[in-house]
Structure formats: C-alpha cells, structure tokens
Motif scaffolding. Structure first.
Motif, PDB file in Angstrom:
ATOM      1  N   GLU A   1      -7.944 -27.173 -16.139  1.00  9.05           N
ATOM      2  CA  GLU A   1      -7.502 -27.794 -14.885  1.00  9.05           C
ATOM      3  C   GLU A   1      -8.356 -27.358 -13.692  1.00  9.05           C
ATOM      4  OE1 GLU A   1      -3.324 -28.173 -12.478  1.00  9.05           O
ATOM      5  OE2 GLU A   1      -3.259 -27.847 -14.640  1.00  9.05           O
ATOM      6  N   ASP A   2      -8.790 -26.097 -13.673  1.00 10.93           N
ATOM      7  CA  ASP A   2      -9.626 -25.608 -12.570  1.00 10.93           C
ATOM      8  C   ASP A   2     -10.947 -26.369 -12.503  1.00 10.93           C
ATOM      9  OD1 ASP A   2      -7.705 -23.750 -11.887  1.00 10.93           O
ATOM     10  OD2 ASP A   2      -8.631 -22.137 -13.066  1.00 10.93           O
ATOM     11  N   PHE A   3     -11.542 -26.617 -13.663  1.00  9.08           N
ATOM     12  CA  PHE A   3     -12.793 -27.358 -13.709  1.00  9.08           C
ATOM     13  C   PHE A   3     -12.595 -28.778 -13.198  1.00  9.08           C
ATOM     14  CE2 PHE A   3     -15.678 -30.252 -15.974  1.00  9.08           C
ATOM     15  CZ  PHE A   3     -16.891 -29.773 -15.493  1.00  9.08           C
ATOM     16  N   GLN A   4     -11.518 -29.421 -13.602  1.00  9.47           N
ATOM     17  CA  GLN A   4     -11.231 -30.784 -13.153  1.00  9.47           C
ATOM     18  C   GLN A   4     -11.035 -30.823 -11.637  1.00  9.47           C
ATOM     19  OE1 GLN A   4      -7.883 -32.257 -15.357  1.00  9.47           O
ATOM     20  NE2 GLN A   4      -8.970 -32.236 -17.309  1.00  9.47           N
ATOM     21  N   THR A   5     -10.341 -29.837 -11.092  1.00  8.48           N
ATOM     22  CA  THR A   5     -10.122 -29.773  -9.650  1.00  8.48           C
ATOM     23  C   THR A   5     -11.444 -29.616  -8.911  1.00  8.48           C
ATOM     24  OG1 THR A   5      -7.958 -28.779 -10.014  1.00  8.48           O
ATOM     25  CG2 THR A   5      -8.914 -28.530  -7.820  1.00  8.48           C
ATOM     26  N   GLU A   6     -12.305 -28.742  -9.423  1.00 10.83           N
ATOM     27  CA  GLU A   6     -13.607 -28.536  -8.786  1.00 10.83           C
ATOM     28  C   GLU A   6     -14.450 -29.809  -8.828  1.00 10.83           C
ATOM     29  OE1 GLU A   6     -17.575 -25.780  -9.256  1.00 10.83           O
ATOM     30  OE2 GLU A   6     -15.683 -25.028 -10.031  1.00 10.83           O
ATOM     31  N   VAL A   7     -14.423 -30.512  -9.947  1.00 12.99           N
ATOM     32  CA  VAL A   7     -15.182 -31.759 -10.066  1.00 12.99           C
ATOM     33  C   VAL A   7     -14.651 -32.797  -9.078  1.00 12.99           C
ATOM     34  CG1 VAL A   7     -15.670 -33.715 -11.603  1.00 12.99           C
ATOM     35  CG2 VAL A   7     -15.910 -31.389 -12.451  1.00 12.99           C
ATOM     36  N   ARG A   8     -13.337 -32.911  -8.953  1.00 11.75           N
ATOM     37  CA  ARG A   8     -12.754 -33.851  -7.992  1.00 11.75           C
ATOM     38  C   ARG A   8     -13.183 -33.534  -6.562  1.00 11.75           C
ATOM     39  NH1 ARG A   8      -7.697 -32.986 -10.684  1.00 11.75           N
ATOM     40  NH2 ARG A   8      -7.522 -34.496 -12.352  1.00 11.75           N
ATOM     41  N   GLU A   9     -13.173 -32.247  -6.207  1.00  5.85           N
ATOM     42  CA  GLU A   9     -13.570 -31.843  -4.853  1.00  5.85           C
ATOM     43  C   GLU A   9     -15.041 -32.160  -4.591  1.00  5.85           C
ATOM     44  OE1 GLU A   9     -12.531 -27.719  -4.706  1.00  5.85           O
ATOM     45  OE2 GLU A   9     -10.396 -28.133  -4.431  1.00  5.85           O
ATOM     46  N   GLN A  10     -15.895 -31.914  -5.584  1.00  7.06           N
ATOM     47  CA  GLN A  10     -17.316 -32.213  -5.430  1.00  7.06           C
ATOM     48  C   GLN A  10     -17.537 -33.720  -5.282  1.00  7.06           C
ATOM     49  OE1 GLN A  10     -19.869 -30.072  -5.022  1.00  7.06           O
ATOM     50  NE2 GLN A  10     -18.373 -28.411  -5.045  1.00  7.06           N
ATOM     51  N   PHE A  11     -16.828 -34.520  -6.052  1.00 13.95           N
ATOM     52  CA  PHE A  11     -16.950 -35.978  -5.929  1.00 13.95           C
ATOM     53  C   PHE A  11     -16.451 -36.458  -4.574  1.00 13.95           C
ATOM     54  CE2 PHE A  11     -17.192 -36.533 -10.693  1.00 13.95           C
ATOM     55  CZ  PHE A  11     -18.461 -37.083 -10.665  1.00 13.95           C
ATOM     56  N   ALA A  12     -15.389 -35.849  -4.064  1.00 23.70           N
ATOM     57  CA  ALA A  12     -14.885 -36.229  -2.741  1.00 23.70           C
ATOM     58  C   ALA A  12     -15.926 -35.934  -1.670  1.00 23.70           C
ATOM     59  CB  ALA A  12     -13.580 -35.481  -2.437  1.00 23.70           C
ATOM     60  N   GLU A  13     -16.619 -34.789  -1.790  1.00 19.78           N
ATOM     61  CA  GLU A  13     -17.655 -34.461  -0.811  1.00 19.78           C
ATOM     62  C   GLU A  13     -18.836 -35.423  -0.933  1.00 19.78           C
ATOM     63  OE1 GLU A  13     -20.586 -30.818   0.409  1.00 19.78           O
ATOM     64  OE2 GLU A  13     -18.639 -30.339  -0.429  1.00 19.78           O
ATOM     65  N   ILE A  14     -19.219 -35.759  -2.146  1.00 20.85           N
ATOM     66  CA  ILE A  14     -20.312 -36.716  -2.360  1.00 20.85           C
ATOM     67  C   ILE A  14     -19.939 -38.071  -1.781  1.00 20.85           C
ATOM     68  CG2 ILE A  14     -21.568 -38.020  -4.121  1.00 20.85           C
ATOM     69  CD1 ILE A  14     -21.464 -35.422  -5.828  1.00 20.85           C
ATOM     70  N   LYS A  15     -18.695 -38.480  -1.992  1.00 16.95           N
ATOM     71  CA  LYS A  15     -18.231 -39.758  -1.453  1.00 16.95           C
ATOM     72  C   LYS A  15     -18.318 -39.760   0.074  1.00 16.95           C
ATOM     73  CE  LYS A  15     -14.211 -42.779  -1.353  1.00 16.95           C
ATOM     74  NZ  LYS A  15     -12.817 -42.954  -1.769  1.00 16.95           N
TER      75      LYS A  15
END
Length: 93
Positions: free
Chosen positions: A11-25
């Motif tokens: 779950e931690d990895f998924q959360t980090e990936v979501r945050e990185q995608f939000a910043e990229i967006k």
C-alpha cells in the motif's frame, strides 16, 4: 487481447506512485519545469504554501517580494517548491 496480468505491491508503494502521478499531472497541466532538487520535493500552489508555512496571503506576498523563490506557470499561476521554501527558511530537509 491476452489474459489479464496482475502485479502485487504494498500500500505504501501505491500511495507514493499516486502522489508522484499527481505531481506530474500538476506539472503538465500548468506547463511547469520539473525541479532538480530531488524526488521528495513537492509542488505547492499559493493555498498549499500558506498552509505549509502557516502565514497569511499578505505575508506570503511580502516574502516573495523579499526573495522567496517561486515558479510561474504559463497561465500566470504561482507555485512554490517545498524544498525551496524550506531552504529559504533555513530548515533542514
């Protein structure tokens, strides 16, 4: 189409990936350059910066006048990199 494939992750990895995608967006949406100060850096808009620094809008504006680094998007919206805010205030990151 082929058979479905699944990848197991914590779950931690998924959360980090979501945050990185939000910043990229956010970067793509406002056509901003990526900061070269590291992956832990975060992009704040004015409201986020006010909440992070716990100051008023007027104080944030005065800090900008005195040299607080900021980035302007192609649309004129102002953003702040978290690492730049910390560095300006002398915080250790």
């Amino acid at each position: 189409m082929g058979a479905a494939k699944f990848i197991l992750s914590d779950e931690d990895f998924q959360t980090e990936v979501r945050e990185q995608f939000a910043e990229i967006k956010k970067l793509l949406q406002y056509n901003l350059p990526a900061s070269n100060t590291g992956l832990e850096n975060e992009l704040f808009d004015t409201a986020d910066a006010i909440n992070y620094l716990k100051v008023t809008r007027r104080t944030l504006y005065a800090m900008r006048i005195k040299g607080l680094p900021f980035t302007k998007s192609g649309t004129g919206k102002i953003f702040f990199w978290k690492n730049d805010l910390d560095k300006y205030l002398g915080k250790q990151t």
